[in-house]
Design a protein around this motif. Structure first.
Motif, PDB file in Angstrom:
ATOM      1  N   LEU A 199       0.588  -1.103  -0.025  1.00  0.00           N
ATOM      2  CA  LEU A 199      -0.146  -0.049   0.084  1.00  0.00           C
ATOM      3  C   LEU A 199       0.369   1.509  -0.304  1.00  0.00           C
ATOM      4  N   ALA A 200       1.657   0.960   0.388  1.00  0.00           N
ATOM      5  CA  ALA A 200       2.529   2.271   0.809  1.00  0.00           C
ATOM      6  C   ALA A 200       4.175   2.407  -0.433  1.00  0.00           C
ATOM      7  N   SER A 201       4.994   0.927  -0.420  1.00  0.00           N
ATOM      8  CA  SER A 201       5.526   0.853  -1.040  1.00  0.00           C
ATOM      9  C   SER A 201       5.719   1.230  -2.433  1.00  0.00           C
ATOM     10  N   ILE A 202       4.679   0.379  -3.059  1.00  0.00           N
ATOM     11  CA  ILE A 202       3.913   0.313  -4.741  1.00  0.00           C
ATOM     12  C   ILE A 202       2.810   0.896  -4.710  1.00  0.00           C
ATOM     13  N   TYR A 203       1.746   1.387  -4.504  1.00  0.00           N
ATOM     14  CA  TYR A 203       0.383   2.277  -4.414  1.00  0.00           C
ATOM     15  C   TYR A 203       0.808   3.589  -3.627  1.00  0.00           C
TER      16      TYR A 203
END
Length: 340
Positions: free
Chosen positions: A76-80
């Motif tokens: 959720l944080a690292s990709i999106y």
């Protein structure tokens, strides 16, 4: 020759004692921070065995503190790049190495959003400790075998100690303080009877409910990691909603029951599968048809569930070797996995 995995399993009682003694101040501080925050809900951030530790703590927190707990996908944080509203929450990030980029990114995002963030890690300093407001050294000590054992257990012990400080639950606090003694008994239990009945099976179910479901999830992973054996973990209730169709004659089922409100239900489901001809072993004296495996009674339903993993670890290490495998170095795996 003793494997590193077996040596590390035997170190679990000592590792737990070390954690409770040396990190006592940090555990109390994290508990006090949760008490001051009084979070409306909590989130967990982890992968692999650490995520199974997080699942155990989810059940423990929901049962003891009455706060809902959700598992966040680190991507959720690292990709999106999602911006979550966590100002009224607390976050628990669990990472042995403390440096997987996606776990660190999600923990940092939770902290930036205003959550009280707690890092449970076996590596200080580390990126995860810097990303959280309350870094806790679980003090499991060096873990050489690829399959996590003592770091998994100590992550849960640390989380339970924080929970006890947060809630002020004297019964839980006493049970956690006594865990090193209970672990010393549990690590000596022999589950050879389960190994004797596995035969040539290539697949099995591991069942649990409540905190024991987290133990079942960890056990299923360890079958895959150390023995190349397909194992699936299910809630003892959920397995009846479809997966039970695969259970027939000689199908192995390991049922992990703790001395809690779910025990009679879990034992009954184990017996029902045994009546179908499945090879069922259960950690419950309430089982009538399933074969009983030895267990330790700690006097508290939460810690009862945790002690089940120790005899399983001993079993699966020996089972791996009996299949001509090296549990210290499973094929295609490495000790630290970094995902983004």
């Amino acid at each position: 020759m003793q494997t590193n995995m077996r040596r590390e399993i035997d170190e679990i009682p000592e590792a737990a004692q070390r954690l409770l003694e040396r990190s006592a101040d940090q555990l109390k501080a994290a508990g006090a921070a949760l008490r001051a925050k009084d979070p409306a809900f909590l989130v967990t951030i982890a992968r692999g065995s650490s995520d199974h530790a997080a699942l155990f703590l989810k059940y423990a927190i929901e049962l003891q503190a009455g706060r809902p707990v959700a598992s966040l996908g680190p991507s959720l944080a690292s990709i999106y790049g999602a911006k979550l509203k966590l100002g009224g929450a607390a976050a628990i990030a669990i990472s042995q190495s403390g440096k997987s980029p996606d776990i660190v990114a999600m923990a940092q995002a939770a902290t930036d959003a205003g959550a009280v963030s707690i890092a449970l890690t076996n590596t200080l300093p580390s990126p995860i400790s810097e990303a959280c407001t309350h870094p806790l050294d679980i003090l499991a000590g060096p873990e050489i075998a690829v399959a996590a054992t003592k770091s998994y257990v100590n992550s849960i012990v640390a989380g339970l100690a924080v929970l006890g400080e947060w809630t002020g639950d004297a019964s839980l606090q006493r049970a956690v303080a006594d865990l090193p003694n209970q672990f010393a008994k549990a690590v000596k239990l022999d589950w050879q009877s389960f190994a004797d009945d596995l035969g040539e099976a290539e697949s099995l179910y591991v069942l649990g409910r409540g905190p024991a479901l987290a133990i079942a999830s960890e056990a299923a992973l360890k079958f895959k990691e150390t023995s190349g054996m397909h194992a699936e973990a299910y809630s003892a209730a959920e397995v009846l909603h479809g997966p039970v169709a695969l259970v027939g004659a000689k199908f192995p089922v390991l049922t992990l029951a703790a001395r809690d409100a779910a025990e009679s239900s879990v034992a009954g489901i184990a017996d029902g599968m045994a009546e179908k001809g499945a090879v069922v072993h259960a950690t419950s004296s309430l089982a009538a048809k399933a074969k009983r495996l030895p267990f330790v009674e700690t006097g508290h339903p939460i810690t009862d569930a945790l002690t089940l993993i120790l005899p399983f670890y001993g079993f699966v290490e020996a089972w791996s070797r009996s299949r001509g495998l090296n549990p210290d170095a499973p094929a295609s795996l490495k000790k630290v996995t970094e995902t983004r």
